[in-house]
Design an enzyme around this catalytic site. Structure first.
Site, PDB file in Angstrom:
ATOM      1  N   ASP A 218     -66.433 -22.821  -4.098  1.00  0.00           N
ATOM      2  CA  ASP A 218     -65.488 -21.787  -3.698  1.00  0.00           C
ATOM      3  C   ASP A 218     -65.222 -21.803  -2.194  1.00  0.00           C
ATOM      4  O   ASP A 218     -66.098 -22.175  -1.405  1.00  0.00           O
ATOM      5  CB  ASP A 218     -66.090 -20.428  -4.097  1.00  0.00           C
ATOM      6  CG  ASP A 218     -65.161 -19.277  -3.802  1.00  0.00           C
ATOM      7  OD1 ASP A 218     -64.080 -19.234  -4.405  1.00  0.00           O
ATOM      8  OD2 ASP A 218     -65.510 -18.430  -2.941  1.00  0.00           O
ATOM      9  N   GLU A 242     -62.603 -26.004  -3.851  1.00  0.00           N
ATOM     10  CA  GLU A 242     -61.389 -25.204  -3.849  1.00  0.00           C
ATOM     11  C   GLU A 242     -60.849 -25.113  -2.423  1.00  0.00           C
ATOM     12  O   GLU A 242     -61.432 -24.441  -1.576  1.00  0.00           O
ATOM     13  CB  GLU A 242     -61.674 -23.783  -4.362  1.00  0.00           C
ATOM     14  CG  GLU A 242     -60.457 -22.896  -4.305  1.00  0.00           C
ATOM     15  CD  GLU A 242     -60.736 -21.438  -3.925  1.00  0.00           C
ATOM     16  OE1 GLU A 242     -59.897 -20.584  -4.219  1.00  0.00           O
ATOM     17  OE2 GLU A 242     -61.798 -21.148  -3.317  1.00  0.00           O
TER      18      GLU A 242
END
Ligand SMILES: *[C@@H]1O[C@H](CO)[C@@H](O)[C@H](O)[C@H]1NC(C)=O
Ligand SMILES: *[C@@H]1O[C@H](CO)[C@@H](O)[C@H](O)[C@H]1NC(C)=O
Ligand SMILES: *[C@@H]1O[C@H](CO)[C@@H](O)[C@H](O)[C@H]1NC(C)=O
Length: 489
Positions: A218, A242
C-alpha cells in the site's frame, strides 16, 4: 553446493517454496475486500450499508468457505485486505496499531493460517495487502500517544509532523502525514536504519507465519523508494506496489525497486476508452508506455498488475452500465500482458461509486454463478490458463497492435488475437475484415466468446461477425486442444 541442496530440500519438506515473479506471471488475481466478501455464518442477507463505514462481518473463515466461488471463476490467486490489528472500525485494514497481532474482526491467527493452507490445497496463491508507510490514530496529529503502539512506539520512529499539502513535491509525499483530525496516519520513518531493519524483520516473519505467496504494498509513493529492495528481499516473495498515479513516467520506474506495480496508467486508459471518452489510440499509446528497453523505467510488462476496478475507485458500471463495454474492458484486462486482477463484485456487475460506495458486501449477490459476467470471466481465465500452460511464449509475448480505428482495435498476443470495440450495445451487427492476424491459410479459427468458427483466408485473416459491441477473442482451433473450450477436447 551441498548446503544449497540441503536448504532447497528443507524448504521442500516444509512445503514452502517462496513464490517469485516467474511463479506469479501466469496467475490471475481475485481481489477480496475481507470485511465484505463472506461472513463465517455464510449469510446472504446480513445488512451492510457502505455509507456507515463500519465492519459488516466478513472473515477469513468466510473466505475459506467460499473458495470454490473464486476458483470456479478461474482465478489462481487471492489478494486479501491487510491482516494487522487496527484502530476501532477500520474495516478496510489501512489504520494499523500492531503489526504483530492480527485483526480479530477477521478471525484468529489460526484462521488466517487455515485460509492459506486451504488456498494452497487448491493450487492457489495468497497475496496479502501490507502497509509499511504508516500506522493509524483516531484523532488529531497533536494527540498521538506513540506509546500506545505495540511496536514503533517512540516519536523518533516517525517523521515529525507536517501536513501533506503539495502532492507534486515528492519530499512532502514521502515525509508528511496523511489524514485529518478524525484519523491521522503517523508516518513511519522508513529511511531510518533501525525502523527499516525492524520492518524487514516483521515482513519476514509475517510471510513465514502465514505462508504468504505475494504482497500487495500500500501507499508506495509515500515511502522512500530505496526502502523496498531490502524489504522485498526479506519478504522473499513477489511484491506488487500500489503507486496510484496515471503518469507512466512516475509510476513505472518504481518497478526498478520491486517486482511489479499496479498498472494505474493503463487503468485510466481502459476507463477512458471503454467509457467512450477517448478513441482506441489512447490504448495504443498506453500499451507502448511500458516497454522493456526505454526510459520509461519499466522492467517487465508481464509482471504489472492489470485492473480496471478496485476498492479505492468508483466501479466501472457506476459510469457505464452497458454490458458490452464492461465485457470489452474485462476481456482486454484478462488478455493483456500483465497479471490480471479483478475486484470482488465485478463478476456481479456491481456499480458502487467512489469509496466507500464501491465496497458493497458481495454476499448481497447471493454468490450467483449464473450471471453473464461470472461466465465471461470464468471463460477468459480458463483460456488464459490453458494458453499459458500450452504456449510457453505466451506470457512474455508483448501485445502487438495490428490495426485500429477510433472505435475498434485488433491485437495479437502470441496465439491469441483479439478485437475490442467501444461501440457499445448500439454498435449494430456487421462483418469486420481483420488485418495482419497471420493465422495459417485455411486454419479453423474459433471466437471463444461465441464459439463461432471462421476459416482463415489467403493472408491468414478472417471475416468476423461483430454484434452489439461485443469483443472477440480468436484462437486457432488446434490451440484449444485439451481445453474443453467450445467443446474442443
Ligand atoms: C518540498 O517540500 C519540502 C519539505 O516540506 C521543502 O523543504 C521544499 O522546499 C519543497 N520543495 C519545493 C520545490 O517546493
Ligand atoms: C470527521 O468526522 C465527522 C463525523 O463523522 C464528519 O462530519 C467530518 O466531516 C469529518 N471531518 C473530516 C475532516 O473528515
Ligand atoms: C511469527 O511467529 C513468531 C513465533 O510464534 C512470533 O514470534 C512472531 O511475532 C510472529 N510474527 C508475526 C508478524 O506475526
Amino acid at each position: 553446493m551441498q548446503f544449497v541442496l540441503l536448504s532447497a530440500l528443507a524448504s521442500l519438506i516444509q512445503g514452502g517454496a517462496a513464490a517469485s515473479g516467474a511463479d506469479w506471471r501466469s496467475r490471475s488475481i481475485y481481489q477480496v475486500f475481507t470485511d465484505r466478501f463472506a461472513r463465517t455464518d455464510g449469510s446472504t442477507t446480513y445488512p451492510c450499508d457502505v455509507k456507515n463505514n463500519i465492519y459488516c462481518g466478513g472473515t477469513w473463515k468466510g473466505i475459506q468457505n467460499k473458495l470454490d466461488y473464486i476458483k470456479n471463476l478461474g482465478f489462481t490467486a487471492v489478494w486479501i485486505s491487510p491482516v494487522t490489528a487496527q484502530v476501532t472500525e477500520a474495516y478496510h485494514g489501512y489504520y494499523q496499531t500492531d503489526l504483530y497481532s492480527v485483526n480479530n474482526n477477521f478471525g484468529s491467527a489460526n484462521d488466517l493460517k487455515s485460509l492459506a493452507a486451504a488456498l494452497h490445497a487448491k493450487g492457489m496463491y495468497l497475496m496479502v495487502d501490507v502497509v509499511p508507510n504508516h500506522m493509524g490514530w483516531a484523532g488529531c496529529h497533536d494527540t498521538v500517544n506513540f506509546q500506545k503502539f505495540a511496536h514503533f512506539n517512540k516519536p523518533e520512529h516517525y517523521h515529525s509532523y507536517c501536513e501533506l499539502a503539495d502532492m507534486s513535491n515528492q519530499t512532502e509525499v514521502e515525509k508528511c502525514w496523511i489524514g485529518n483530525c478524525n484519523m491521522t496516519m503517523p508516518d513511519l520513518k522508513t529511511e531510518d536504519p533501525h525502523v527499516a531493519s525492524e520492518m524487514n524483520r516483521w515482513i519476514k516473519t509475517l510471510v513465514a507465519n502465514y505462508s504468504i505467496d505475494g504482497l500487495r504494498i500500500d501507499s508506495v509513493k509515500n515511502v522512500n523508494a530505496d526502502f523496498f529492495p531490502p524489504w522485498c528481499q526479506s519478504a522473499g516473495v513477489f511484491c506488487m506496489g500500489e503507486v496510484s498515479e496515471g503518469r507512466p513516467g512516475y509510476t513505472y520506474p518504481y518497478q526498478q525497486y520491486m517486482d511489479s506495480v499496479l498498472d494505474y496508467p493503463l487503468y485510466y486508459a481502459i476507463k477512458r476508452v471503454f467509457q467512450r471518452e477517448s478513441p482506441m489510440s489512447d490504448l495504443v499509446v498506453n500499451l507502448a508506455a511500458c516497454t522493456q528497453d526505454t526510459d520509461a523505467g519499466c522492467r517487465d510488462a508481464s509482471l504489472l498488475g492489470t485492473f480496471f476496478e478496485n476498492h479505492d475507485n468508483a466501479r466501472f458500471p457506476a459510469a457505464t452500465q452497458d454490458l458490452s463495454l464492461v465485457k470489452n474492458a474485462l476481456a482486454f484486462t484478462i488478455m493483456s500482458d500483465g497479471i490480471p486482477i479483478l475486484y470482488q463484485g465485478q463478476e456481479q456487475h456491481f456499480s458502487g461509486g467512489d469509496d466507500p460506495g464501491c465496497r458493497e458486501a458481495l454476499w448481497s449477490s447471493g454468490y450467483s454463478t449464473t450471471t453473464p459476467l461470472y461466465a465471461h470471466t470464468a471463460l477468459l481465465n480458463q483460456l488464459r490458463n490453458h494458453i499459458s500452460a500450452t504456449h510457453p511464449a505466451y506470457l512474455t509475448y508483448q501485445t502487438r497492435v495490428l490495426t485500429y480505428t477510433a472505435d475498434v482495435i485488433q491485437l495479437r498476443k502470441d496465439a491469441i488475437r483479439s478485437i475490442f470495440t467501444n461501440q457499445g450495445a448500439q454498435g449494430g451487427s456487421y462483418t469486420l475484415s481483420t488485418q495482419g492476424m497471420e493465422f495459417s491459410k485455411g486454419e479453423t479459427v474459433v471466437d471463444v466468446l461465441t464459439c463461432s468458427e471462421y476459416v482463415a483466408g489467403e493472408k491468414g485473416d478472417v471475416d468476423v461477425r461483430m454484434e452489439r459491441g461485443e469483443p472477440r477473442v480468436l484462437v486457432g482451433k488446434g490451440g484449444l486442444g485439451g481445453s474443453g473450450i467450445c467443446g474442443v477436447d
